[in-house]
Write a protein that holds these residues in place. Sequence first.
Motif, PDB file in Angstrom:
ATOM      1  N   ARG A  74      -1.223 -21.372   0.856  1.00  0.00           N
ATOM      2  CA  ARG A  74       0.014 -20.656   0.506  1.00  0.00           C
ATOM      3  C   ARG A  74      -0.081 -20.050  -0.883  1.00  0.00           C
ATOM      4  N   VAL A  75      -0.714 -20.766  -1.816  1.00  0.00           N
ATOM      5  CA  VAL A  75      -0.958 -20.234  -3.160  1.00  0.00           C
ATOM      6  C   VAL A  75      -1.857 -19.005  -3.065  1.00  0.00           C
ATOM      7  N   THR A  76      -2.926 -19.113  -2.279  1.00  0.00           N
ATOM      8  CA  THR A  76      -3.877 -18.015  -2.135  1.00  0.00           C
ATOM      9  C   THR A  76      -3.214 -16.798  -1.497  1.00  0.00           C
ATOM     10  N   ALA A  77      -2.293 -17.006  -0.557  1.00  0.00           N
ATOM     11  CA  ALA A  77      -1.608 -15.883   0.095  1.00  0.00           C
ATOM     12  C   ALA A  77      -0.837 -15.049  -0.919  1.00  0.00           C
ATOM     13  N   ILE A  78      -0.186 -15.707  -1.875  1.00  0.00           N
ATOM     14  CA  ILE A  78       0.556 -14.982  -2.911  1.00  0.00           C
ATOM     15  C   ILE A  78      -0.400 -14.245  -3.827  1.00  0.00           C
ATOM     16  N   ALA A  79      -1.470 -14.917  -4.245  1.00  0.00           N
ATOM     17  CA  ALA A  79      -2.454 -14.293  -5.126  1.00  0.00           C
ATOM     18  C   ALA A  79      -3.124 -13.104  -4.440  1.00  0.00           C
ATOM     19  N   ASP A  80      -3.443 -13.266  -3.165  1.00  0.00           N
ATOM     20  CA  ASP A  80      -4.089 -12.224  -2.370  1.00  0.00           C
ATOM     21  C   ASP A  80      -3.202 -10.987  -2.277  1.00  0.00           C
ATOM     22  N   PHE A  81      -1.931 -11.191  -1.956  1.00  0.00           N
ATOM     23  CA  PHE A  81      -0.958 -10.115  -1.803  1.00  0.00           C
ATOM     24  C   PHE A  81      -0.765  -9.391  -3.137  1.00  0.00           C
ATOM     25  N   PHE A  82      -0.534 -10.157  -4.194  1.00  0.00           N
ATOM     26  CA  PHE A  82      -0.252  -9.563  -5.510  1.00  0.00           C
ATOM     27  C   PHE A  82      -1.424  -8.722  -5.996  1.00  0.00           C
ATOM     28  N   ASP A  83      -2.640  -9.254  -5.891  1.00  0.00           N
ATOM     29  CA  ASP A  83      -3.789  -8.481  -6.371  1.00  0.00           C
ATOM     30  C   ASP A  83      -4.017  -7.235  -5.533  1.00  0.00           C
ATOM     31  N   ALA A  84      -3.780  -7.342  -4.218  1.00  0.00           N
ATOM     32  CA  ALA A  84      -4.017  -6.203  -3.330  1.00  0.00           C
ATOM     33  C   ALA A  84      -3.147  -5.001  -3.671  1.00  0.00           C
ATOM     34  N   ILE A  85      -1.947  -5.231  -4.210  1.00  0.00           N
ATOM     35  CA  ILE A  85      -1.048  -4.095  -4.482  1.00  0.00           C
ATOM     36  C   ILE A  85      -0.916  -3.775  -5.973  1.00  0.00           C
ATOM     37  N   THR A  86      -1.584  -4.552  -6.841  1.00  0.00           N
ATOM     38  CA  THR A  86      -1.492  -4.258  -8.282  1.00  0.00           C
ATOM     39  C   THR A  86      -2.834  -3.906  -8.911  1.00  0.00           C
ATOM     40  N   THR A  87      -3.931  -4.106  -8.194  1.00  0.00           N
ATOM     41  CA  THR A  87      -5.254  -3.801  -8.733  1.00  0.00           C
ATOM     42  C   THR A  87      -5.766  -2.520  -8.109  1.00  0.00           C
ATOM     43  N   LYS A  88      -6.273  -1.643  -8.934  1.00  0.00           N
ATOM     44  CA  LYS A  88      -6.723  -0.333  -8.486  1.00  0.00           C
ATOM     45  C   LYS A  88      -7.857  -0.434  -7.478  1.00  0.00           C
ATOM     46  N   ARG A  89      -7.655   0.196  -6.335  1.00  0.00           N
ATOM     47  CA  ARG A  89      -8.733   0.371  -5.373  1.00  0.00           C
ATOM     48  C   ARG A  89      -9.090   1.848  -5.364  1.00  0.00           C
ATOM     49  N   THR A  90     -10.210   2.165  -4.744  1.00  0.00           N
ATOM     50  CA  THR A  90     -10.611   3.567  -4.689  1.00  0.00           C
ATOM     51  C   THR A  90      -9.681   4.373  -3.798  1.00  0.00           C
ATOM     52  N   TYR A  91      -8.933   3.693  -2.910  1.00  0.00           N
ATOM     53  CA  TYR A  91      -8.209   4.460  -1.906  1.00  0.00           C
ATOM     54  C   TYR A  91      -6.693   4.431  -2.036  1.00  0.00           C
ATOM     55  N   HIS A  92      -6.136   3.764  -3.037  1.00  0.00           N
ATOM     56  CA  HIS A  92      -4.702   3.945  -3.244  1.00  0.00           C
ATOM     57  C   HIS A  92      -4.310   3.571  -4.665  1.00  0.00           C
ATOM     58  N   GLU A  93      -3.224   4.192  -5.127  1.00  0.00           N
ATOM     59  CA  GLU A  93      -2.697   3.846  -6.435  1.00  0.00           C
ATOM     60  C   GLU A  93      -2.024   2.481  -6.359  1.00  0.00           C
ATOM     61  N   VAL A  94      -1.836   1.878  -7.511  1.00  0.00           N
ATOM     62  CA  VAL A  94      -1.291   0.525  -7.524  1.00  0.00           C
ATOM     63  C   VAL A  94       0.172   0.538  -7.948  1.00  0.00           C
ATOM     64  N   LEU A  95       0.830  -0.573  -7.678  1.00  0.00           N
ATOM     65  CA  LEU A  95       2.223  -0.734  -8.084  1.00  0.00           C
ATOM     66  C   LEU A  95       2.286  -1.367  -9.467  1.00  0.00           C
ATOM     67  N   SER A  96       3.364  -1.100 -10.167  1.00  0.00           N
ATOM     68  CA  SER A  96       3.621  -1.822 -11.406  1.00  0.00           C
ATOM     69  C   SER A  96       3.935  -3.271 -11.049  1.00  0.00           C
ATOM     70  N   THR A  97       3.863  -4.136 -12.040  1.00  0.00           N
ATOM     71  CA  THR A  97       4.186  -5.540 -11.796  1.00  0.00           C
ATOM     72  C   THR A  97       5.597  -5.672 -11.241  1.00  0.00           C
ATOM     73  N   GLU A  98       6.523  -4.967 -11.836  1.00  0.00           N
ATOM     74  CA  GLU A  98       7.926  -5.022 -11.415  1.00  0.00           C
ATOM     75  C   GLU A  98       8.093  -4.617  -9.966  1.00  0.00           C
ATOM     76  N   ASP A  99       7.469  -3.493  -9.588  1.00  0.00           N
ATOM     77  CA  ASP A  99       7.603  -3.022  -8.210  1.00  0.00           C
ATOM     78  C   ASP A  99       6.874  -3.946  -7.238  1.00  0.00           C
ATOM     79  N   ALA A 100       5.744  -4.488  -7.655  1.00  0.00           N
ATOM     80  CA  ALA A 100       5.009  -5.408  -6.799  1.00  0.00           C
ATOM     81  C   ALA A 100       5.835  -6.649  -6.484  1.00  0.00           C
ATOM     82  N   ILE A 101       6.475  -7.209  -7.504  1.00  0.00           N
ATOM     83  CA  ILE A 101       7.313  -8.395  -7.293  1.00  0.00           C
ATOM     84  C   ILE A 101       8.487  -8.055  -6.377  1.00  0.00           C
ATOM     85  N   ALA A 102       9.075  -6.868  -6.577  1.00  0.00           N
ATOM     86  CA  ALA A 102      10.207  -6.457  -5.738  1.00  0.00           C
ATOM     87  C   ALA A 102       9.785  -6.309  -4.280  1.00  0.00           C
TER      88      ALA A 102
END
Length: 381
Positions: free
Chosen positions: A275-303
Amino acid sequence: MSKMGNNFFSVSFDLILLDKTIPYDLYVNSSASSERERFVRIYPKNDILSLDDLKLFKKKYFQLYVHEFQREDYLKSLIQISGVADTTKTEVIKSSAIHYLDKLFDKDKEFTTELLSETISECKVAVESMVDVIKDYDVSKLQGLIASLSFHDFYTYDHSINVSMYCISLYRAAKPNATKDEIVMAGLGGLLHDIGKIKISTDIINKPEKLSDEEFNIIKTHPAFGFELLAENPCDCEGVDFNIIKRVVYEHHENFNGSGYPRKLSGADIHLLARVTAIADFFDAITTKRTYHEVLSTEDAIAVMAKTVGKKLDPQLFEIFTKSVKQLVLNGKLNKELPEDFDPCQPQNVLPFRTPRGYKVEGFGAGDKPQSFGKIKKKVG
């Protein structure tokens, strides 16, 4: 830090232990030919290196090296070096972790129980070093550290290391009295959570656009693949609880409401570290830059993540996670949510946001309080 040849890796002059017994030998490449290497030891382990010695080395030699079999000893010594930025130390640890993971993912190497055991033991040392460096980091500070690190050309490596660091931070926040060994297990689970992807084509893993249904179904087999690898290749790694690692690998895509995969487990039936890993996995996936999409700010990611609480994510752990994001102000810039079947493993050119059904208010107003996700009335676990 980079690997040199098959047996040596280069080390920075600034990251050599001074005025203490060094647990590794120092070498130089004495060959004048760039195509040939001839490593010669210039300083033995268990001696004490002075600043004057190091200054002399800087004048005489272009680069210092350590033998590969002493990499673990070198990593363990990093925490003792004062006056060096955490970013620099973390970069070295990350480089080593990538080196270890690369041995497992190398399609030209035969996969064996010995290779798996060796790699997991090495990964444990890297995580132990990481725990020492980021011991006082909350999620906000950790996110800044991760953003300052260099990126590898294989996203899975960077992502796994980031997830490991977020797992360390979140687990420590959830279990303030946890021992170092317990925290290391949380980080090791995060580092190895995608180990099953070694059986999946990198063409699918790194595909820059949305996967077909068939390709996504292949991706979704990686928790079972990872579990099978660990179950069929019993390892003897001191200090590693493989029952825990197997559960993190197998269960990190289970959803809190039972809608995940591969077994549709729910709630406390999912291991705490999964369950801890699921949160970490989700958060990094949408806040860390990938080659194929822009990332969310911390605020938007949490929302965005908040809209999945009780569905994908554990409410108690998510509340702890948000409290670890210092000075977070939810002002609702992003009135969007991700579909319930959103998966951090699914590549997207653009994150597939949609407007919440029946949603009328533009997020949290300036005077509104963010949603509460439940008080923690008892020990998480």
